[in-house]
Write a protein that holds these residues in place. Structure first.
Motif, PDB file in Angstrom:
ATOM      1  N   ASN A  91      -2.080   2.779   3.413  1.00  0.00           N
ATOM      2  CA  ASN A  91      -3.982   1.720   3.991  1.00  0.00           C
ATOM      3  C   ASN A  91      -4.594   2.333   5.174  1.00  0.00           C
ATOM      4  OD1 ASN A  91      -4.842  -0.074   5.937  1.00  0.00           O
ATOM      5  ND2 ASN A  91      -3.626  -1.281   5.590  1.00  0.00           N
ATOM      6  N   ALA A  92      -5.402   2.182   5.690  1.00  0.00           N
ATOM      7  CA  ALA A  92      -5.940   3.577   6.388  1.00  0.00           C
ATOM      8  C   ALA A  92      -5.524   3.137   8.151  1.00  0.00           C
ATOM      9  CB  ALA A  92      -7.545   3.577   6.239  1.00  0.00           C
ATOM     10  N   ILE A  93      -5.472   1.940   8.316  1.00  0.00           N
ATOM     11  CA  ILE A  93      -5.241   2.034  10.013  1.00  0.00           C
ATOM     12  C   ILE A  93      -4.150   1.311  10.045  1.00  0.00           C
ATOM     13  CG2 ILE A  93      -5.306  -0.510  11.401  1.00  0.00           C
ATOM     14  CD1 ILE A  93      -7.672  -1.672   9.939  1.00  0.00           C
ATOM     15  N   ILE A  94      -3.140   2.121   8.886  1.00  0.00           N
ATOM     16  CA  ILE A  94      -1.673   2.065   9.247  1.00  0.00           C
ATOM     17  C   ILE A  94      -1.609   3.329   9.578  1.00  0.00           C
ATOM     18  CG2 ILE A  94       0.390   2.202   8.282  1.00  0.00           C
ATOM     19  CD1 ILE A  94       0.222  -0.397   7.547  1.00  0.00           C
ATOM     20  N   ILE A  95      -2.203   4.756   8.309  1.00  0.00           N
ATOM     21  CA  ILE A  95      -2.092   5.817   8.512  1.00  0.00           C
ATOM     22  C   ILE A  95      -2.676   6.138  10.277  1.00  0.00           C
ATOM     23  CG2 ILE A  95      -3.569   8.133   8.361  1.00  0.00           C
ATOM     24  CD1 ILE A  95      -2.908   7.193   4.768  1.00  0.00           C
TER      25      ILE A  95
ATOM     26  N   ASP B  32       0.503  -1.291  -0.272  1.00  0.00           N
ATOM     27  CA  ASP B  32       0.134   0.044  -0.042  1.00  0.00           C
ATOM     28  C   ASP B  32       0.837   1.546   0.222  1.00  0.00           C
ATOM     29  OD1 ASP B  32      -0.973   0.675   3.386  1.00  0.00           O
ATOM     30  OD2 ASP B  32       0.559  -0.149   2.884  1.00  0.00           O
ATOM     31  N   ALA B  33       2.069   0.748  -0.518  1.00  0.00           N
ATOM     32  CA  ALA B  33       3.236   2.166  -0.278  1.00  0.00           C
ATOM     33  C   ALA B  33       2.563   3.087  -1.027  1.00  0.00           C
ATOM     34  CB  ALA B  33       4.100   1.903   0.279  1.00  0.00           C
ATOM     35  N   ARG B  34       2.612   4.624  -1.375  1.00  0.00           N
ATOM     36  CA  ARG B  34       3.038   5.236  -2.353  1.00  0.00           C
ATOM     37  C   ARG B  34       3.829   5.320  -3.159  1.00  0.00           C
ATOM     38  NH1 ARG B  34      -1.797   9.501  -1.614  1.00  0.00           N
ATOM     39  NH2 ARG B  34      -2.294   8.677   0.768  1.00  0.00           N
ATOM     40  N   GLY B  35       4.089   6.689  -4.031  1.00  0.00           N
ATOM     41  CA  GLY B  35       5.356   6.260  -4.783  1.00  0.00           C
ATOM     42  C   GLY B  35       6.028   6.848  -4.320  1.00  0.00           C
ATOM     43  N   THR B  36       7.386   7.429  -5.165  1.00  0.00           N
ATOM     44  CA  THR B  36       8.944   7.839  -5.127  1.00  0.00           C
ATOM     45  C   THR B  36       8.304   9.213  -5.004  1.00  0.00           C
ATOM     46  OG1 THR B  36      10.230   5.996  -6.270  1.00  0.00           O
ATOM     47  CG2 THR B  36      11.243   7.375  -5.214  1.00  0.00           C
ATOM     48  N   LEU B  37       7.849   9.861  -5.069  1.00  0.00           N
ATOM     49  CA  LEU B  37       7.260  11.215  -5.305  1.00  0.00           C
ATOM     50  C   LEU B  37       7.080  11.591  -3.791  1.00  0.00           C
ATOM     51  CD1 LEU B  37       7.976  13.442  -6.823  1.00  0.00           C
ATOM     52  CD2 LEU B  37       5.821  13.674  -7.403  1.00  0.00           C
ATOM     53  N   TRP B  38       6.501  10.891  -2.877  1.00  0.00           N
ATOM     54  CA  TRP B  38       5.906  10.400  -1.994  1.00  0.00           C
ATOM     55  C   TRP B  38       6.934  10.989  -0.826  1.00  0.00           C
ATOM     56  CZ3 TRP B  38       1.080  12.297  -0.259  1.00  0.00           C
ATOM     57  CH2 TRP B  38      -0.003  12.459  -1.098  1.00  0.00           C
ATOM     58  N   TYR B  39       7.832   9.693  -0.884  1.00  0.00           N
ATOM     59  CA  TYR B  39       8.314   9.954  -0.112  1.00  0.00           C
ATOM     60  C   TYR B  39       9.632  10.732   0.035  1.00  0.00           C
ATOM     61  CZ  TYR B  39       7.524   4.437   0.938  1.00  0.00           C
ATOM     62  OH  TYR B  39       7.902   3.653   1.720  1.00  0.00           O
ATOM     63  N   ILE B  40       9.696  11.313  -1.376  1.00  0.00           N
ATOM     64  CA  ILE B  40      10.952  12.465  -0.867  1.00  0.00           C
ATOM     65  C   ILE B  40      10.618  13.645  -0.353  1.00  0.00           C
ATOM     66  CG2 ILE B  40      12.133  13.754  -2.427  1.00  0.00           C
ATOM     67  CD1 ILE B  40      12.621  11.327  -4.424  1.00  0.00           C
ATOM     68  N   GLY B  41       8.928  13.459  -0.442  1.00  0.00           N
ATOM     69  CA  GLY B  41       8.096  14.873  -0.175  1.00  0.00           C
ATOM     70  C   GLY B  41       8.037  14.551   0.938  1.00  0.00           C
ATOM     71  N   ALA B  42       7.714  13.097   2.002  1.00  0.00           N
ATOM     72  CA  ALA B  42       7.660  12.655   2.827  1.00  0.00           C
ATOM     73  C   ALA B  42       8.765  13.293   4.020  1.00  0.00           C
ATOM     74  CB  ALA B  42       7.107  11.721   3.403  1.00  0.00           C
TER      75      ALA B  42
ATOM     76  N   ASN C 124      -7.977   1.316   1.206  1.00  0.00           N
ATOM     77  CA  ASN C 124      -6.708   1.977   0.683  1.00  0.00           C
ATOM     78  C   ASN C 124      -7.450   2.873   0.598  1.00  0.00           C
ATOM     79  OD1 ASN C 124      -4.916   2.523  -1.286  1.00  0.00           O
ATOM     80  ND2 ASN C 124      -4.797   0.937  -1.967  1.00  0.00           N
ATOM     81  N   LEU C 125      -6.962   4.128   0.400  1.00  0.00           N
ATOM     82  CA  LEU C 125      -6.926   5.507   0.836  1.00  0.00           C
ATOM     83  C   LEU C 125      -7.772   5.929  -0.486  1.00  0.00           C
ATOM     84  CD1 LEU C 125      -5.797   7.354   3.497  1.00  0.00           C
ATOM     85  CD2 LEU C 125      -8.048   6.167   3.541  1.00  0.00           C
TER      86      LEU C 125
END
Lengths: 198, 97
Positions: free
Chosen positions: B25-29, A88-98, B88-89
């Motif tokens: 994942n909403a639960i992990i958030i 469920d992880a978002r993309g690379t851009l999200w990682y860099i931004g976060a 999944n959001l």
């Protein structure tokens, strides 16, 4: 402060930070929840080391014991452990931004001001928490202001808990019986809402 | 010890921010939000060592609010899962234009 005290403090702090890093990178929600329990235990140990024994105890009882069990219960109730759903992880851009935002947050919190604690008039004497806890026990110094000075906030908190209980029950119940009223056709209520939601 | 406790608290809070931003994942958030609340509790307890027991009293209130928030939030997640069959959001985009 003895060397053993410092060793324990940094040990639990570093284990908490490392467990938190592992927690946000786990793919399975169950593994993430268990690593978060580890973080909460380490924070409870830090509470005890910071002369807050009662807070450490209720940290273990309430957070690690009750809230995380509810989280695990919901994870297992929703059956989220399947491999297809857990990436469920978002993309690379999200990682860099976060990561950039986290660095900014850290830098903003760690800029050392010339007077980091300007409210010196409220400072208590060193080790007064320890002497008070030795005189009356660890619970009374927290409980007495809770029921005298902060009584209004305490009562408001009870109202909040009541609202949360009612809200959780209303949100969590099945509403098949109430939805299938005279206005909707019988048998199509569930599929109708599902199709409408898409 | 105050500066060290504030350091660990800041790092844990930042990790919680990263968890909220990078996961879907909403639960992990939700669990990341709990981690951020705990980081703030650590700050309260560290300052209570310097300024007296009011910080520890406030930690009790924060824990109560966190418990209420967990109950209501998980009920909302269960309700969403019942309708959409996902937590999944990025799949929950009914209001997206």
């Amino acid at each position: 402060m003895t060397l053993f005290y410092h060793f324990c403090f940094y040990l639990f702090g570093l284990v908490a930070v490392a467990s938190a890093c592992v927690f946000v990178t786990r793919k399975s929600p169950v593994a993430a929840a268990l690593w978060l329990v580890n973080v909460l235990f380490c924070i409870a140990a830090l509470f005890v080391l910071l002369d807050a024994q009662f807070i450490g105890a209720i940290q273990v009882l309430v957070y690690a014991g009750a809230i995380m069990v509810v989280f695990l219960f919901v994870i297992m109730l929703l059956n989220l452990g399947e491999p297809a759903r857990i990436a469920d992880a978002r993309g690379t851009l999200w990682y860099i931004g976060a990561g950039g935002l986290a660095i900014v947050v850290l830098a903003a919190m760690m800029v050392r001001l010339p007077h980091p604690l300007p409210i010196e008039t409220f400072r208590i004497a060193a080790d007064s928490l320890v002497t008070e806890a030795r005189a009356t026990g660890a619970v009374a110094p927290v409980a007495v202001p809770l029921f005298t000075e902060y009584l209004l906030a305490f009562e408001v908190t009870s109202v909040l808990l009541l609202a949360a209980v009612v809200g959780a029950v209303v949100l969590g119940r099945k509403r098949n019986e109430s939805d299938a009223g005279p206005a909707s056709q019988p048998g199509t209520a569930g599929t109708g809402t599902a199709a409408h939601a898409r | 010890m105050l500066a060290d406790a504030l350091f660990f608290s800041a790092v844990l809070f930042a990790i919680g921010v990263v968890g909220v931003l990078t996961r879907r994942n909403a639960i992990i958030i939700f669990m990341s939000v709990e981690l951020m609340l705990n980081a703030v509790n650590l700050t309260f307890v560290a300052f209570a060592q310097v300024y007296g027991y009011a910080g520890q009293v406030f930690v009790v209130f924060v824990m109560t609010v966190a418990a209420a928030e967990a109950a209501v939030g998980l009920a909302i997640i269960i309700s969403i899962f019942r309708h959409r069959h996902t937590v999944n959001l990025t799949d929950i985009n009914l209001l997206k234009g």
